[in-house]
Motif scaffolding. Structure first.
Motif, PDB file in Angstrom:
ATOM      1  N   GLU A   1      44.786  42.176  42.955  1.00 11.75           N
ATOM      2  CA  GLU A   1      46.808  42.409  42.818  1.00 11.75           C
ATOM      3  C   GLU A   1      47.016  41.854  41.703  1.00 11.75           C
ATOM      4  O   GLU A   1      47.616  42.368  41.496  1.00 11.75           O
TER       5      GLU A   1
ATOM      6  N   GLN B   1      43.911  50.012  44.570  1.00 10.81           N
ATOM      7  CA  GLN B   1      43.017  48.408  45.715  1.00 10.81           C
ATOM      8  C   GLN B   1      41.803  47.680  44.479  1.00 10.81           C
ATOM      9  O   GLN B   1      41.959  48.231  43.309  1.00 10.81           O
ATOM     10  N   GLY B   2      41.839  46.645  45.296  1.00  6.51           N
ATOM     11  CA  GLY B   2      41.037  45.523  44.207  1.00  6.51           C
ATOM     12  C   GLY B   2      41.788  44.272  43.927  1.00  6.51           C
ATOM     13  O   GLY B   2      42.988  43.820  45.162  1.00  6.51           O
TER      14      GLY B   2
ATOM     15  N   SER C   1      36.065  42.290  46.352  1.00  8.39           N
ATOM     16  CA  SER C   1      38.307  42.669  46.412  1.00  8.39           C
ATOM     17  C   SER C   1      37.656  44.446  46.640  1.00  8.39           C
ATOM     18  O   SER C   1      37.894  44.740  47.235  1.00  8.39           O
ATOM     19  N   LEU C   2      36.873  45.256  46.182  1.00  8.92           N
ATOM     20  CA  LEU C   2      36.283  46.660  46.213  1.00  8.92           C
ATOM     21  C   LEU C   2      35.055  46.693  46.983  1.00  8.92           C
ATOM     22  O   LEU C   2      35.345  48.514  46.503  1.00  8.92           O
TER      23      LEU C   2
ATOM     24  N   ARG D   1      39.872  47.058  39.686  1.00  2.52           N
ATOM     25  CA  ARG D   1      40.480  48.285  40.350  1.00  2.52           C
ATOM     26  C   ARG D   1      40.156  48.696  40.566  1.00  2.52           C
ATOM     27  O   ARG D   1      39.570  49.575  39.616  1.00  2.52           O
ATOM     28  N   LYS D   2      40.614  49.392  41.931  1.00  2.00           N
ATOM     29  CA  LYS D   2      40.631  51.265  41.285  1.00  2.00           C
ATOM     30  C   LYS D   2      42.062  51.754  41.917  1.00  2.00           C
ATOM     31  O   LYS D   2      42.714  51.456  43.081  1.00  2.00           O
ATOM     32  N   TYR D   3      42.298  53.171  41.719  1.00  2.00           N
ATOM     33  CA  TYR D   3      43.255  53.547  41.819  1.00  2.00           C
ATOM     34  C   TYR D   3      42.618  55.093  42.181  1.00  2.00           C
ATOM     35  O   TYR D   3      41.660  55.743  41.065  1.00  2.00           O
TER      36      TYR D   3
ATOM     37  N   THR E   1      34.295  50.656  49.179  1.00  2.00           N
ATOM     38  CA  THR E   1      35.882  51.457  49.079  1.00  2.00           C
ATOM     39  C   THR E   1      36.060  52.565  47.599  1.00  2.00           C
ATOM     40  O   THR E   1      36.649  53.188  48.032  1.00  2.00           O
TER      41      THR E   1
END
Length: 179
Positions: A146, A143-144, A44-45, A125-127, A48
């Protein structure tokens, strides 16, 4: 925590190598490096971190402009916070600079969530550090995966601080918090 820091250091080295290879007119080497970089993250990343798989080379002007640039800097690691999560177990929040930070400038850029997925460490997950209104920098969006976020995590078990984001007032405020 040493294993986590080593994983992050290896990722930042691979990211710098991938940035460097993107500037060279060698499609195969760049795409291989990007695949290695993507292996550090949950699917999912992928795509990105500002780089995507290429199916053809950029125009020659791109390589003339960027090919002579110095080798990229690795991201600065500011802080790693360790949490326990019901679903993911040990989760580490890794606070970093942006990719290829400028020499001598220390500002927050991103927070990457790291956990074991199928028995392998992966960023999940990424912020990015910054808000749309440019009023105060903070971590927004994300992102990544949920099902995990800043809101789902409780109190950290352990925090290791490595380097202060001294050129970033909002980053320093966050850095000093026990989160």
């Amino acid at each position: 925590m040493e294993e986590i820091k080593e994983f992050v250091i290896n990722f930042t080295k691979q990211e710098a190598e991938t940035i460097y290879l993107r500037r060279q007119p060698d499609l195969e080497n760049y795409n291989k490096a990007l695949q290695v970089m993507d292996d550090y993250s949950d699917e999912s990343l992928h795509d990105t971190f500002g780089m995507i798989k290429l199916i053809q080379l950029y125009d020659q002007e791109y390589y003339e402009k960027w090919g002579g640039e110095k080798y990229p800097n690795t991201r600065h690691i500011y802080k790693i916070s360790h949490y326990k999560d019901d679903k993911y177990g040990d989760v580490y929040l890794v606070y970093l600079s942006t990719g290829n930070p400028r020499d001598g400038i220390f500002t927050y850029g991103a927070c990457l969530f790291l956990a074991k997925v199928d028995n392998r460490l992966k960023f999940i997950r990424k912020y990015i550090f910054g808000d749309e209104m440019l009023v105060k920098d903070k971590f927004e969006g994300g992102q990544g995966l949920e099902d995990i976020s800043f809101n789902t995590l409780k109190k950290p078990i352990n925090i290791e601080r490595y380097l202060e984001p001294a050129d970033d007032e909002d980053g320093m405020e966050h850095y000093l918090k026990d989160i």
